[in-house]
Design a protein around this motif. Structure first.
Motif, PDB file in Angstrom:
ATOM      1  N   CYS A   1       0.825  -1.215   0.000  1.00  0.00           N
ATOM      2  CA  CYS A   1       0.000   0.000   0.000  1.00  0.00           C
ATOM      3  C   CYS A   1       0.858   1.264   0.000  1.00  0.00           C
TER       4      CYS A   1
ATOM      5  N   ASN B   1       0.757   3.548  -4.517  1.00  0.00           N
ATOM      6  CA  ASN B   1      -0.327   4.508  -4.779  1.00  0.00           C
ATOM      7  C   ASN B   1       0.030   5.917  -4.312  1.00  0.00           C
ATOM      8  N   LEU B   2       0.961   6.029  -3.366  1.00  0.00           N
ATOM      9  CA  LEU B   2       1.357   7.331  -2.832  1.00  0.00           C
ATOM     10  C   LEU B   2       2.296   8.091  -3.763  1.00  0.00           C
TER      11      LEU B   2
ATOM     12  N   ASP C   1      -1.542  -3.462  -3.092  1.00  0.00           N
ATOM     13  CA  ASP C   1      -1.824  -2.032  -3.164  1.00  0.00           C
ATOM     14  C   ASP C   1      -3.305  -1.835  -3.468  1.00  0.00           C
TER      15      ASP C   1
ATOM     16  N   CYS D   1      -3.558   6.798   1.142  1.00  0.00           N
ATOM     17  CA  CYS D   1      -3.794   5.565   0.368  1.00  0.00           C
ATOM     18  C   CYS D   1      -5.195   5.530  -0.243  1.00  0.00           C
TER      19      CYS D   1
END
Length: 275
Positions: free
Chosen positions: A166, A169-170, A195, A216
């Motif tokens: 995860c 995605n940032l 993710d 997230c």
């Protein structure tokens, strides 16, 4: 599901990359120095019992959870990348966005003393916390390096497996993340990533909200977009598998809206071609 170039473009945030990176670093620096494990402004606060239950929801076994000392599991993931990785003794593993080190320590046990685990995180406070957790967990084959996942402090062709939980995605530059992953993987090396992926367009107020981008949520890409990024980079055997059961814990991420209407956790796998 949003699956066209235009819809993907329309869903992009107006927040610039430098601002996004700075906000991510500040947010997770605060989390790293907070003694309460998984309290932050996008996730519900939880005590140790709640944290264990939440971690089980992500796909970790009770034995895995109990094997790691307190302080490494910050409750920030959306899956269990080690369950995807099928790690072997002697392999070198790289964790993108390693946080407090939870997934790294689990991987270190799998690859044993003959293997090596490298955690990379751009937040100095997270690196400091992870390094302190090395001693707590009596691990000799894991190390933590400060760096951005778009510019990895890792040598070419030196890693067997890349895991991440995860974090991608940032990034405001996901294609660059995958190019770097490809660079450091040995021929035949593989990705095993958990993710969030986008299943419906976010409202404008969400995609332009810095808290959503750093939490997230709004930075998630569609499956089709990720498949294109990975294929364009050169990865083969790409598989992105949504975990529909993840809606149970994604609904808990925000009390004011049901985020499972927009994102789902997914397993992202791929392989660098053998030479």
């Amino acid at each position: 599901m949003s699956n066209t170039t235009n819809s993907e473009h329309d869903n992009k945030s107006s927040i610039d990359a430098q601002t996004q990176r700075r906000a991510v670093r500040e947010r997770y620096g605060t989390i790293a120095t907070d003694e309460s494990s998984c309290c932050n402004d996008s996730l519900i606060c939880c005590d140790d019992t709640d944290l264990g239950d939440r971690t089980k929801q992500l796909g970790y076994t009770p034995d895995e959870i109990d094997s790691i000392s307190e302080g490494a599991n910050l409750g920030l993931g959306c899956g269990n990348p080690n369950a995807l990785a099928s790690l072997k003794v002697g392999e070198t593993v790289l964790d993108l966005g390693s946080g407090g080190g939870f997934d790294c320590f689990l991987a270190a046990a799998e690859v044993d003393e003959e293997g090596q685990v490298i955690g990379v995180d751009m937040t100095p406070e997270m690196i400091e916390r992870a390094r302190a957790n090395v001693e707590k967990n009596d691990v000799s084959n894991a190390e933590f390096r400060l760096g951005e996942i778009e510019h990895l402090p890792v040598a070419d062709d030196s890693v067997d497996v890349i895991i991440s939980n995860c974090v991608i995605n940032l990034s405001p530059d996901k294609p660059q993340v995958f190019r770097e992953a490809y660079r450091v993987l040995r021929p035949g090396g593989r990705l095993a990533i958990s993710d969030v992926v986008m299943t419906a367009q976010f409202p404008a107020e969400t995609r332009n909200d810095i808290e959503s981008l750093t939490g997230c949520i709004a930075g998630a890409a569609t499956i089709e977009s990720l498949q294109t990024m990975l294929a364009d980079t050169g990865f083969e055997d790409v598989h992105i598998t949504p975990k529909e059961e993840s809606d149970e814990f994604i609904r808990e991420w925000d009390d004011s809206r049901d985020l499972s209407e927009y994102i789902v956790s997914a397993a992202i796998e791929g392989r660098k071609p053998s030479q």
